[in-house]
Design a protein around this motif. Structure first.
Motif, PDB file in Angstrom:
ATOM      1  N   VAL A 205      -9.554 -11.975  34.923  1.00 55.22           N
ATOM      2  CA  VAL A 205      -9.932 -10.904  36.137  1.00 55.22           C
ATOM      3  C   VAL A 205      -8.670 -10.178  35.750  1.00 55.22           C
ATOM      4  O   VAL A 205      -7.890 -10.812  35.796  1.00 55.22           O
ATOM      5  N   SER A 209      -6.348  -7.101  39.406  1.00 53.04           N
ATOM      6  CA  SER A 209      -7.997  -6.118  39.867  1.00 53.04           C
ATOM      7  C   SER A 209      -8.392  -5.961  41.662  1.00 53.04           C
ATOM      8  O   SER A 209      -7.908  -7.108  42.583  1.00 53.04           O
ATOM      9  N   ARG A 245     -19.142  -4.007  39.273  1.00 49.85           N
ATOM     10  CA  ARG A 245     -18.014  -4.513  39.276  1.00 49.85           C
ATOM     11  C   ARG A 245     -17.459  -5.735  38.659  1.00 49.85           C
ATOM     12  O   ARG A 245     -16.707  -5.818  38.165  1.00 49.85           O
ATOM     13  N   GLN A 249     -16.014  -6.504  34.469  1.00 50.13           N
ATOM     14  CA  GLN A 249     -14.986  -7.450  34.923  1.00 50.13           C
ATOM     15  C   GLN A 249     -14.598  -8.662  34.296  1.00 50.13           C
ATOM     16  O   GLN A 249     -13.962  -9.432  34.159  1.00 50.13           O
TER      17      GLN A 249
END
Length: 320
Positions: A205, A209, A245, A249
């Motif tokens: 990630v 984030s 999302r 990601q």
């Protein structure tokens, strides 16, 4: 006597090279005679190993009368196999010679075109590269070895042992293979379709984030029932926005990530505790032992009990 030619190329991996030499060289028939004649051959009289030089007593002409050819893996960054090696393998294949690879030796077989249209495996860390480089090969990264009859491939060095013992068993039966396994101090054979026991690392990630806090929260709460709504609430997002999302990601879904996290927790507990399946199912958040067994096998490729038998901590021998 069955002749096995072990092909040594530059930057050959020592353990991959030693595996077929040890297994086939030690195999004995019931009357005590050697079951195989083993020859190490290569395109040059001396090749580089990982940390050594190796004199090669036989040239590629030794492939001509070999019943089996084994291609060990070579280190990352090794030069591509010389054209004469690929041609010699193709000629041997045309004669019907059995050809096997250990670990990334599968790349050599694929470069010779021997695996086109066939299933094959290699070490899991190289499986994606093999699939991209040779799209005609059906790469199976989650098994120990694949036996297509004439062409066989295996995963890492330990799986190479399994594959060599499998070939001994095919050639001479279970008793000879069992004796070879005992001399190698290992179980007779793990099934080829068994998984490589690897749960791949979770996709990274990006640093900073908004997902970092929720992933830490998931790890801290694996023992409870976690829903998509729970995860989205930790980020203050709707389920739809959170899912979108998350996939952007990480390349996977929140629930797939959660399953992998639960399996990794279960693996740790199986390796390091003597907790029963029921207790581990609860600690890892699977809800029931049945769900635990089904989902663990789906991801890892074997049962929790079999995994513990292979990787669980062994009790220490008592002195005296």
């Amino acid at each position: 006597m069955h002749t096995v030619a072990v092909l040594a190329l530059d930057d050959v991996i020592a353990l991959d090279l030693a595996t077929p030499i040890g297994v086939f060289g030690r195999a004995r028939l019931p009357d005590g005679r050697g079951a195989y004649r083993v020859r190490v051959c290569g395109p040059r009289p001396e090749v580089r190993g990982e940390a050594f030089g190796l004199r090669v007593p036989h040239g590629l002409e030794a492939l001509a009368d070999a019943d089996t050819i084994v291609v060990p893996g070579c280190a990352y960054g090794a030069p591509p196999p010389p054209p004469e090696v690929l041609e010699a393998l193709r000629v041997a294949a045309g004669r019907g010679t059995r050809i096997a690879s250990i670990c990334v030796g599968a790349f050599v077989l694929a470069a010779a075109g021997l695996l086109d249209g066939l299933a094959a495996t290699t070490h899991w860390i190289a499986a994606e590269t093999l699939a991209k480089r040779f799209p005609l090969v059906e790469v199976r990264p989650d098994v120990l070895y694949v036996d297509n009859g004439q062409f066989l491939t295996s995963a890492g060095a330990a799986a190479g042992l399994d594959l060599c013992l499998h070939m001994v068993r095919r050639d001479h039966g279970s008793a000879v293979a069992a004796d070879a396994a005992r001399l190698s101090v290992m179980a007779l054979e793990r099934e080829g379709g068994q998984a490589q026991f690897i749960v791949h690392e979770q996709p990274p990630v990006p640093r900073g984030s908004a997902l970092e806090p929720v992933l830490a929260w998931i790890e801290d709460n694996l023992g409870r029932d976690i829903t998509l709504a729970d995860m989205a609430a930790q980020c203050g997002m709707s389920e739809r926005t959170f899912s979108r999302r998350f996939r952007e990601q990480t390349g996977t879904t929140p629930l797939q990530w959660l399953l992998r996290a639960r399996v990794r927790r279960a693996q740790y507990l199986l390796e390091n505790t003597d907790h029963g399946v029921e207790r581990i199912a609860g600690q890892a958040g699977f809800g029931s032992p049945t769900a635990f067994r089904e989902r663990f096998k789906r991801v890892v490729g074997t049962t929790p009990q079999a995994y513990r038998a292979s990787f669980g901590a062994r009790p220490r021998a008592r002195a005296g």
